[in-house]
Design a protein around this motif. Structure first.
Motif, short mmCIF file in Angstrom:
data_model
loop_
_atom_site.label_atom_id
_atom_site.label_comp_id
_atom_site.label_asym_id
_atom_site.label_seq_id
_atom_site.Cartn_x
_atom_site.Cartn_y
_atom_site.Cartn_z
N ALA A 261 1.62 3.77 7.16
CA ALA A 261 1.65 2.35 6.78
C ALA A 261 2.91 1.67 7.30
O ALA A 261 2.86 0.54 7.79
CB ALA A 261 1.54 2.21 5.26
N ALA A 262 4.05 2.36 7.24
CA ALA A 262 5.30 1.78 7.74
C ALA A 262 5.25 1.59 9.26
O ALA A 262 5.68 0.55 9.77
CB ALA A 262 6.48 2.68 7.36
N CYS A 263 4.68 2.56 9.96
CA CYS A 263 4.54 2.44 11.42
C CYS A 263 3.58 1.30 11.78
O CYS A 263 3.84 0.54 12.72
CB CYS A 263 4.03 3.75 12.02
N ILE A 264 2.52 1.18 11.02
CA ILE A 264 1.54 0.11 11.26
C ILE A 264 2.20 -1.24 11.03
O ILE A 264 1.99 -2.19 11.80
CB ILE A 264 0.30 0.30 10.37
N ASP A 265 3.01 -1.33 9.98
CA ASP A 265 3.74 -2.58 9.71
C ASP A 265 4.65 -2.95 10.89
O ASP A 265 4.75 -4.12 11.25
CB ASP A 265 4.58 -2.45 8.44
N LEU B 169 0.83 -1.20 0.00
CA LEU B 169 0.00 0.00 0.00
C LEU B 169 0.87 1.25 0.00
O LEU B 169 0.63 2.19 -0.76
CB LEU B 169 -0.92 -0.01 1.22
N SER B 170 1.90 1.26 0.81
CA SER B 170 2.81 2.40 0.89
C SER B 170 3.49 2.64 -0.45
O SER B 170 3.60 3.78 -0.92
CB SER B 170 3.85 2.14 1.99
N GLN B 171 3.96 1.58 -1.09
CA GLN B 171 4.61 1.70 -2.40
C GLN B 171 3.64 2.27 -3.44
O GLN B 171 4.00 3.13 -4.24
CB GLN B 171 5.14 0.34 -2.86
N PHE B 172 2.41 1.79 -3.43
CA PHE B 172 1.40 2.29 -4.36
C PHE B 172 1.16 3.78 -4.13
O PHE B 172 1.10 4.56 -5.08
CB PHE B 172 0.09 1.51 -4.18
N ASP C 216 5.24 6.04 18.52
CA ASP C 216 5.75 6.51 17.23
C ASP C 216 4.60 6.64 16.23
O ASP C 216 4.50 7.65 15.52
CB ASP C 216 6.82 5.55 16.72
N LEU C 217 3.74 5.63 16.19
CA LEU C 217 2.57 5.69 15.31
C LEU C 217 1.68 6.86 15.68
O LEU C 217 1.21 7.59 14.80
CB LEU C 217 1.80 4.37 15.37
N MET C 218 1.45 7.06 16.97
CA MET C 218 0.62 8.17 17.42
C MET C 218 1.21 9.51 16.99
O MET C 218 0.49 10.40 16.53
CB MET C 218 0.48 8.13 18.94
#
Length: 188
Positions: free
Chosen positions: A53-57, A29-32, A78-80
């Protein structure tokens, strides 16, 4: 009935059952998002969503490794932080974005995700010995980023329809002129 083929070129792989683009993880998704945007605001939105998306991963990888809740707290913080920064970007978008129905939906999804992350952080702190259930984390993350993708897609569609919008603006201008002349006649 055969599934319709996806007509525009897509960076995402096609799902063979639907023939529509499909992202199986947040990295795809991030790449797209990085490669499919055209204007600056859309690029900024896509970049912000890519960071989310990277943080969620990272959080999901930690969940899959069954890390203790205390180890997940820095990832959730970090996500927050990135979620708050992205929300600020969304709030500062121009009127072309804010006029879309999807804008309010995405803002609500970001707010909901932020609240849930806060609840997960508190639960992780209070129940470190018992373990915390993050069963809905991935679902809420996909929903939030899906709302963002829908917002970007709708914005891109409306942006491409700009010539139609300008003719509507001219029509509205003539209505304004008629209303002003009517008002001037009433006032005498």
């Amino acid at each position: 009935m055969a599934a319709p083929s996806f007509q525009r070129s897509s960076i995402l792989p096609l799902d063979p059952s639907t023939q529509y683009p499909s992202a199986q993880n947040f990295g795809e998704l991030s790449q797209f998002l990085r490669s499919s945007m055209a204007d600056d605001e859309s690029l900024q939105m896509a970049d912000g969503m890519g960071v989310l998306a990277a943080c969620i991963d990272a959080v999901l990888a930690s969940l899959k490794n069954r890390s203790d809740p205390a180890a997940m707290a820095p990832l959730l913080m970090d996500l927050m932080t990135h979620l708050r920064q992205h929300r600020t970007l969304v709030v500062e978008l121009g009127p072309g974005w804010r006029g879309l129905y999807e804008y309010a939906s995405y803002l609500a999804a970001l707010n909901n995700f932020r609240v849930l992350i806060g609840q997960w952080l508190l639960a992780a702190k209070e129940q470190a010995a018992q373990g915390v259930s993050f069963a809905d984390f991935e679902l809420v993350a996909w929903r939030t980023l899906g709302e963002g993708m829908l917002l970007i897609d709708m914005r891109e569609q409306f942006r491409k329809q700009a010539p139609v919008e300008s003719s509507l603006a001219a029509l509205d201008e003539s209505r304004v002129q008629r209303a002003r002349s009517w008002w001037d006649r009433l006032r005498g």
